[in-house]
Design a protein around this motif. Structure first.
Motif, PDB file in Angstrom:
ATOM      1  N   LEU A  73      38.444  47.033  38.382  1.00 40.02           N
ATOM      2  CA  LEU A  73      37.313  46.821  39.299  1.00 40.02           C
ATOM      3  C   LEU A  73      36.053  47.519  38.790  1.00 40.02           C
ATOM      4  O   LEU A  73      34.949  46.981  38.920  1.00 40.02           O
ATOM      5  N   GLN A  74      36.225  48.701  38.218  1.00 41.76           N
ATOM      6  CA  GLN A  74      35.064  49.468  37.755  1.00 41.76           C
ATOM      7  C   GLN A  74      34.368  48.757  36.608  1.00 41.76           C
ATOM      8  O   GLN A  74      33.131  48.796  36.504  1.00 41.76           O
ATOM      9  N   ARG A  81      35.165  41.492  40.126  1.00 42.85           N
ATOM     10  CA  ARG A  81      36.621  41.318  40.081  1.00 42.85           C
ATOM     11  C   ARG A  81      37.302  41.626  41.417  1.00 42.85           C
ATOM     12  O   ARG A  81      38.480  41.314  41.588  1.00 42.85           O
ATOM     13  N   VAL A  82      36.577  42.270  42.331  1.00 42.20           N
ATOM     14  CA  VAL A  82      37.175  42.489  43.659  1.00 42.20           C
ATOM     15  C   VAL A  82      37.583  41.159  44.280  1.00 42.20           C
ATOM     16  O   VAL A  82      38.506  41.097  45.104  1.00 42.20           O
ATOM     17  N   ASN A  83      36.908  40.083  43.861  1.00 45.18           N
ATOM     18  CA  ASN A  83      37.178  38.771  44.473  1.00 45.18           C
ATOM     19  C   ASN A  83      38.592  38.265  44.220  1.00 45.18           C
ATOM     20  O   ASN A  83      39.104  37.457  45.000  1.00 45.18           O
ATOM     21  N   ILE A  84      39.257  38.743  43.150  1.00 50.56           N
ATOM     22  CA  ILE A  84      40.641  38.279  42.928  1.00 50.56           C
ATOM     23  C   ILE A  84      41.539  38.753  44.080  1.00 50.56           C
ATOM     24  O   ILE A  84      42.469  38.051  44.481  1.00 50.56           O
ATOM     25  N   PHE A  85      41.231  39.942  44.632  1.00 48.76           N
ATOM     26  CA  PHE A  85      42.023  40.443  45.767  1.00 48.76           C
ATOM     27  C   PHE A  85      41.641  39.735  47.070  1.00 48.76           C
ATOM     28  O   PHE A  85      42.498  39.494  47.918  1.00 48.76           O
ATOM     29  N   PHE A  86      40.365  39.387  47.203  1.00 51.08           N
ATOM     30  CA  PHE A  86      39.946  38.649  48.398  1.00 51.08           C
ATOM     31  C   PHE A  86      40.549  37.243  48.407  1.00 51.08           C
ATOM     32  O   PHE A  86      40.998  36.752  49.440  1.00 51.08           O
ATOM     33  N   ASP A  87      40.562  36.597  47.229  1.00 51.99           N
ATOM     34  CA  ASP A  87      41.147  35.245  47.132  1.00 51.99           C
ATOM     35  C   ASP A  87      42.644  35.286  47.443  1.00 51.99           C
ATOM     36  O   ASP A  87      43.161  34.427  48.177  1.00 51.99           O
ATOM     37  N   TYR A  88      43.337  36.269  46.878  1.00 50.95           N
ATOM     38  CA  TYR A  88      44.782  36.385  47.105  1.00 50.95           C
ATOM     39  C   TYR A  88      45.071  36.700  48.571  1.00 50.95           C
ATOM     40  O   TYR A  88      45.983  36.125  49.176  1.00 50.95           O
ATOM     41  N   THR A 129      43.886  40.960  54.726  1.00 50.85           N
ATOM     42  CA  THR A 129      42.596  41.422  54.224  1.00 50.85           C
ATOM     43  C   THR A 129      42.840  42.114  52.886  1.00 50.85           C
ATOM     44  O   THR A 129      43.944  42.604  52.633  1.00 50.85           O
ATOM     45  N   ALA A 130      41.821  42.168  52.057  1.00 51.60           N
ATOM     46  CA  ALA A 130      41.985  42.708  50.700  1.00 51.60           C
ATOM     47  C   ALA A 130      42.450  44.160  50.713  1.00 51.60           C
ATOM     48  O   ALA A 130      43.191  44.601  49.834  1.00 51.60           O
ATOM     49  N   TRP A 131      41.995  44.929  51.720  1.00 48.03           N
ATOM     50  CA  TRP A 131      42.319  46.363  51.748  1.00 48.03           C
ATOM     51  C   TRP A 131      43.623  46.665  52.486  1.00 48.03           C
ATOM     52  O   TRP A 131      44.093  47.789  52.464  1.00 48.03           O
ATOM     53  N   SER A 132      44.196  45.623  53.140  1.00 51.25           N
ATOM     54  CA  SER A 132      45.414  45.864  53.937  1.00 51.25           C
ATOM     55  C   SER A 132      46.582  46.348  53.066  1.00 51.25           C
ATOM     56  O   SER A 132      47.485  47.014  53.548  1.00 51.25           O
ATOM     57  N   TRP A 185      31.877  46.194  47.549  1.00 45.83           N
ATOM     58  CA  TRP A 185      31.507  45.144  46.601  1.00 45.83           C
ATOM     59  C   TRP A 185      32.020  43.761  46.996  1.00 45.83           C
ATOM     60  O   TRP A 185      31.652  42.765  46.386  1.00 45.83           O
ATOM     61  N   GLY A 186      32.887  43.703  47.991  1.00 41.97           N
ATOM     62  CA  GLY A 186      33.523  42.429  48.340  1.00 41.97           C
ATOM     63  C   GLY A 186      32.630  41.508  49.158  1.00 41.97           C
ATOM     64  O   GLY A 186      31.605  41.917  49.693  1.00 41.97           O
TER      65      GLY A 186
END
Length: 463
Positions: free
Chosen positions: A97-98, A103-110, A117-120, A147-148
């Motif tokens: 991510l850094q 690249r945070v979006n790969i976790f949001f898409d998944y 949610t991405a942080w769950s 950043w998401g």
């Protein structure tokens, strides 16, 4: 000082960076996990390919297989219990991510596909025993939230902010600068600033600052105040907190240029971003009351390589100079009272001041009187208590219905409580205030007080 970029630079390379370097060096034997049927062939193949790829190849992999990347990372995190391996996976995610915020979006898409949610996936890790694991997960959560494309909301955000507040309040963790870095990252987002203030986060910041923390944590906490003050509406709300006195104390003592620079920037934001003239004036008066002007004049004699420092000093000198010229004795009194730092400045002893202004203490639903009585209740500074008791007495002496108002606010009992205070000046001023609250013949009391005040040292010595 520009908000862009400054936030990222402010996340410190502290103990977590040193530990992360150590974790990266301990490569994981993925084959043994595969043979033990703890991970799938698919996840094993992907992670082995990904961890050896260079930066350019990683980007290609993520563009084509972003969903697989998120899936593999999260599967490995969920199915492996060995702490050292979990640390490695989290470090790999954080590095990924850094390198590129998108690249945070790969976790949001998944997460969207799995109705999460991405942080769950990371929030439960804040309860782990291993401190590095906990704080690396906290960093990842902050990056996802900041950043998401979706905002962290509701119970997730409340939980995360409460965790941050608890960590900052304890200050015992060696990772406290990492926690502060997470908050710095979050507060670059306007919506999170409002949520942080609503969660009583400002009191948390001022408590840390008043707790004699190290200069790096000072810098980070003041950085957060600077960020909060970018929102004009929050500048209005920040008036309720003793932000200016907290920053002023550090401003007087700081020997670190980076701390001085961020305090100047925060002061400037409070004056520049506030939409209401009254708010700007209140901040300016608070700064004058806290002796910021004198410190600015001292700093103005020095040379700085950083143009931001020079510009901010000039700006603040000009604005505070204008406020000094407009300063009435009532403004001065009001500002001193709101700062909670009462001293025997001339207005307290001025007969003319009380004759002309006693009634003004009733304005805004007795706002200043409530502060005055509150100081009698909560302050442990003998000078503040003595001055507050004196002022209560002067208010009831010069405002005909003052006794009733003070009684309704509980002020009479609070003054009486200090008649047996260990400090003789407190006892003396509490006694005089009680006399003023009790007596009906003002003319007689006036003569009595005059003779009493002339013999104050003798009275104080006997008490």
């Amino acid at each position: 000082m520009d908000i862009r970029g400054a936030v990222d630079a402010a996340v410190p390379t502290n103990i977590i960076a040193a530990k992360a370097a150590e974790v990266r060096a301990n490569k994981v034997n993925w084959q043994s996990y595969l043979q033990g049927q703890m991970i799938s062939v698919e996840d094993c193949d992907f992670i082995k390919k990904f961890e050896v790829a260079n930066s350019e190849d990683k980007q290609t992999i993520l563009t084509k297989e972003g969903n697989q990347c998120a899936k593999t990372f999260l599967n490995l995190m969920a199915h492996i219990s060995k702490e050292q391996t979990v640390q490695y996976i989290l470090t790999l995610i954080d590095d990924t991510l850094q390198e590129n915020h998108q690249r945070v979006n790969i976790f949001f898409d998944y997460a969207k596909k799995t109705k999460n949610t991405a942080w769950s996936y990371f929030l439960p890790m804040l309860n782990r025993q291993d401190l590095f694991t906990v704080h690396m997960a906290a960093r990842i959560i902050a990056k996802l939230a900041a950043w998401g494309r979706d905002l962290m909301e509701g119970s997730d955000r409340n939980y995360y902010f409460n965790w941050i507040k608890t960590q900052l309040s304890s200050q015992s963790s060696q990772y406290v600068q990492c926690v502060a870095g997470c908050l710095q990252l979050m507060l670059r987002v306007n919506e999170y600033r409002f949520a942080w203030v609503e969660a009583d986060g400002v009191n948390c910041i001022t408590a840390v600052l008043s707790n004699k923390c190290g200069f790096q944590l000072q810098y980070q906490m003041i950085f957060c105040v600077w960020l909060l003050a970018f929102s004009p509406q929050l500048c209005e709300q920040l008036r309720r907190y003793n932000v200016v006195p907290a920053l002023s104390d550090i401003f007087q003592e700081s020997v670190k240029e980076k701390v001085t620079r961020i305090i100047l920037a925060a002061f400037r934001n409070l004056l520049e971003k506030s939409a209401e003239r009254e708010t700007r004036q209140e901040y300016a008066l608070a700064m004058i009351q806290c002796k910021v002007l004198k410190q600015l004049e001292n700093l103005d004699q020095q040379k700085y390589d950083d143009e931001d420092i020079t510009d901010d000093i000039k700006f603040l000198l000009e604005k505070l100079g204008e406020s000094v010229q407009d300063l009435s004795s009532f403004d001065e009194y009001s500002s001193e009272l709101k700062s909670g730092r009462l001293e025997w400045s001339p207005v307290h002893k001025s007969e003319k001041f009380w004759r002309e202004n006693a009634v003004r203490l009733n304005e805004k639903n007795y706002e200043l009187l409530k502060i005055l009585t509150r100081l009698l209740e909560v302050s442990d500074d003998p000078q503040v208590i003595a001055v507050a008791a004196h002022d209560v007495g002067e208010y009831v002496r010069h405002y005909p219905r003052g006794k009733r108002v003070i009684e309704q606010l509980g002020g009479k009992q609070l003054v009486m409580n200090h008649m047996h205070h260990e400090d003789q000046l407190v006892r003396y001023n509490a006694l005089l205030a009680v006399q003023k609250l009790m007596v009906h013949n003002w003319e007689y009391l006036g003569k009595q007080l005059q003779s009493t005040e002339q013999s104050t040292p003798a009275v104080a010595a006997r008490s």
